[in-house]
Enzyme design. Structure first.
Site: not given
Ligand code: F0G
Length: 482
Positions: A80, A132-133, A223, A266, A389, A455
C-alpha cells in the site's frame, strides 16, 4: 517512414516486432451486424467488442504490451505504501525527463483534475494549442475558461503543414494582453494534438511559447499523452532535430516545462497516469490531492503490475523503431486512401487515420450527424469500429440548437503494435467501397439524448431505411458471410 526499404516490391512500412500472443477475431455476417447496430442504437460505443472485427475506436488502454513488459509484471512489489515499484517508476521517469517528482494517478483525466484543482481559479484563463474533452471539462468545472490558440492551418482539413498542432504566438500575446498575465492559470501544450487529428507541435514552437510564458511567470504544462507520436514527427519533419536521438529530443522538450503529465493508457503502452513536477513547493501542494482523490502517493490508483510494465514501456518509447510503427502505418493508410480519392485529414498525424466526414457525406445535413452516420455505416460495411469526432460529440447550445463542430471527422485509431498491414489493407478496401456508395448513406436522429456527453450513451435511429439498402448492396458485392 520505416527503417526498412524495398528494392523489388512496393514500399510498405514494416513491423519491427513479431506476434507472440493472439486474440481471435470474428467477422459477423453482414445482416447480423445490422441487427447489432440496431440494438446499439446506431451508436458504436454500444457494440460489444466480440461483435467487432477491427476495433479502431481508440488507442487508449488497448496498445499491445511487449514480452518484457509482461515479464516485468511478475516482479511488481505489492505494498500500500512504499512500493519498490513506485520508486523504480519514479527513477525511470526522472532519468528520461530530468524531473524529480512523480505524482501517480489512475489515468490522464485524473492528472488534469489535480492540476486544474491546484491552478485554476474562477475567472482564470487556460491557454492551450487545442483542448482535449477532459482537459477542458476540468477547467470549466472550476469556473475557468479555455482559449484555443492553434495556428489557423491547424483547423484546415487538407494541408501540407508539418506541424498543425503549433500554437500561434501572436494570438497568445494578444490573449495575455487582454486577460492580464496574472489571470492566466497556465499554458497547456498538447503533444500530438488529439482533436485536430493527432497533429504534432514542433520543438521550435514549444520553445518559443514556453519562453514567452516563463518571462511572464505563467506556469508551463505539457500534456505528453501522445508525446511518442510527436517525438517521431519532430525527428522526421523538423530539419534541425533530425540528427538527435529520441532520448535527446525528449529531454530538450522536458526542459521547457514546469509540469508534464500523461495518460499511460497511451504513453508507455499500459494503463495509468502521472504528473511530473519540477518545483518542490508545487509538488508538496499537489500531493494532498493525490491522497484525497487517487490513492496513496506510491500507487495513485494504478495497479503496481501495470506500473512495473510501464517502466519498461517508457524505455521502449525512447526507441525510434518502436514509436515509428504507429505513425508509419497511419501514413500508409492515409496516403492510400487519398490516392483512392477519399477525403482525409492531411498530412497524416499520429493516433489514427482521420476521415473528413463533412466532404465524404456532403449530402447529409450537419444536424443529421454526417460523422455519426459514416461511423455507423463503417460498422455495417466491414465490422470496423471508428469514433465519431464531430457534431454528435458536441453539446447543444443553451437555446437547444445544435452546436455544429468546426471539424467533422471519423477517427480510425491504430492502437500501437496491434494491427498488421493486411488488416489495414482490409480497412482501406472497405472505406473505399463505402466512398463509392456514399450516396446510399443517410442521416441519424436521436431517440434518447443524454444531456451531457451524449455521444457515449445516446441512442439514435436512421432517418430512412438506408442501412437496409446499404447492407443489400454490400451483400451483392461481398456475399452474406462478410
Ligand atoms: N489528454 C489527451 C491528449 C488524450 O488523448 C486523453 C485521452 C487524455 C488526456 C485523457 O486521458 O483517457 O487516460 O483519462 N484520450 C482518449 C482517446 C480517451 O480516446 O483519445 P485518460
Amino acid at each position: 517512414m520505416s527503417k526498412i526499404h524495398f528494392s523489388y516490391r512496393k514500399e510498405v512500412p514494416v513491423e519491427m516486432h513479431k506476434v507472440k500472443i493472439v486474440q481471435k477475431l470474428t467477422l459477423l455476417p453482414a445482416k447480423e451486424r445490422l441487427q447489432k447496430m440496431k440494438e446499439a442504437g446506431f451508436n458504436t460505443f454500444g457494440i460489444h467488442n466480440g461483435d467487432i472485427f477491427m476495433d479502431m475506436l481508440t488507442d487508449s488502454g488497448v496498445n499491445a504490451m511487449s514480452d518484457n513488459m509482461q515479464a516485468a509484471m511478475l516482479r511488481a512489489d505489492d505494498a500500500y505504501a512504499g512500493s519498490e515499484t513506485f520508486y523504480r517508476m519514479n527513477d525511470k521517469l526522472t532519468e528520461i525527463f530530468g524531473i524529480e517528482h512523480l505524482l501517480p494517478a489512475h489515468q490522464g483525466r485524473a492528472c488534469e483534475h489535480i492540476i486544474a484543482q491546484y491552478l485554476v481559479k474562477p475567472g482564470s484563463t487556460v491557454i492551450m494549442n487545442y483542448h482535449f474533452t477532459t482537459s477542458k471539462a476540468h477547467v470549466t468545472r472550476l469556473g475557468g475558461k479555455v482559449e484555443e490558440l492553434v495556428i489557423d492551418e491547424g483547423l484546415k482539413v487538407s494541408s501540407t503543414c508539418p506541424f498543425k498542432g503549433n500554437i500561434d504566438l501572436n494570438k497568445v500575446k494578444a490573449c495575455v494582453e487582454k486577460e492580464g498575465a496574472e489571470n492566466i492559470a497556465y499554458l497547456r501544450l498538447e503533444a500530438g494534438t488529439n482533436l485536430i487529428g493527432g497533429q504534432p507541435i514542433s520543438y521550435a514552437n514549444m520553445k518559443e511559447a514556453t519562453e514567452y510564458a516563463k518571462s511572464l511567470g505563467i506556469p508551463t504544462i505539457l500534456d505528453a499523452s501522445l508525446l511518442q507520436d510527436n517525438l517521431y514527427f519532430i525527428k522526421t519533419r523538423e530539419e534541425s532535430m533530425k540528427d538527435k536521438s529520441i532520448r535527446e529530443i525528449t529531454r530538450m522538450i522536458a526542459d521547457l516545462f514546469d509540469i508534464i503529465y500523461f495518460s499511460a493508457r497511451k504513453f508507455g503502452f499500459g494503463r495509468g497516469g502521472g504528473i511530473l513536477v519540477r518545483d518542490d513547493s508545487m509538488y508538496t501542494e499537489m500531493e494532498d490531492y493525490i491522497t484525497m482523490f487517487e490513492g496513496f502517493l506510491t500507487y495513485g490508483g494504478m495497479s503496481v503490475k501495470e506500473m512495473e510494465a510501464l517502466i519498461i514501456g517508457f524505455e521502449e518509447t525512447m526507441d525510434f523503431d518502436t514509436i515509428a510503427h504507429g505513425p508509419s502505418f497511419i501514413n500508409y493508410c492515409v496516403n492510400e486512401l487519398v490516392d483512392l480519392g477519399v477525403p482525409m485529414i492531411t498530412p497524416a498525424g499520429g493516433l489514427g487515420a482521420h476521415i473528413d466526414a463533412k466532404s465524404f457525406v456532403d449530402h447529409i445535413k450537419a444536424e443529421e450527424y454526417p460523422a455519426g452516420s459514416l461511423v455507423a455505416a463503417l460498422y455495417l460495411c466491414g465490422g470496423i469500429r471508428g469514433m465519431e469526432r464531430g457534431t454528435l460529440s458536441e453539446e447543444r447550445n443553451p437555446d437547444g440548437s445544435e452546436r455544429i463542430a468546426s471539424v467533422e471527422m471519423v477517427r480510425l485509431a491504430l492502437p500501437r503494435r496491434v494491427f498488421t498491414l493486411s488488416q489495414i489493407e482490409y480497412v482501406i478496401d472497405r472505406v473505399k467501397w463505402l466512398y463509392d456508395h456514399r450516396h446510399m448513406i443517410g442521416g441519424l436522429r436521436f431517440v434518447h439524448e443524454p444531456k451531457t456527453l451524449r455521444f457515449f450513451t445516446g441512442k439514435l435511429e436512421p432517418v430512412s431505411d438506408w442501412p437496409e439498402k446499404l447492407i443489400e448492396a454490400y451483400i451483392k458485392d461481398f456475399g452474406e458471410d462478410q
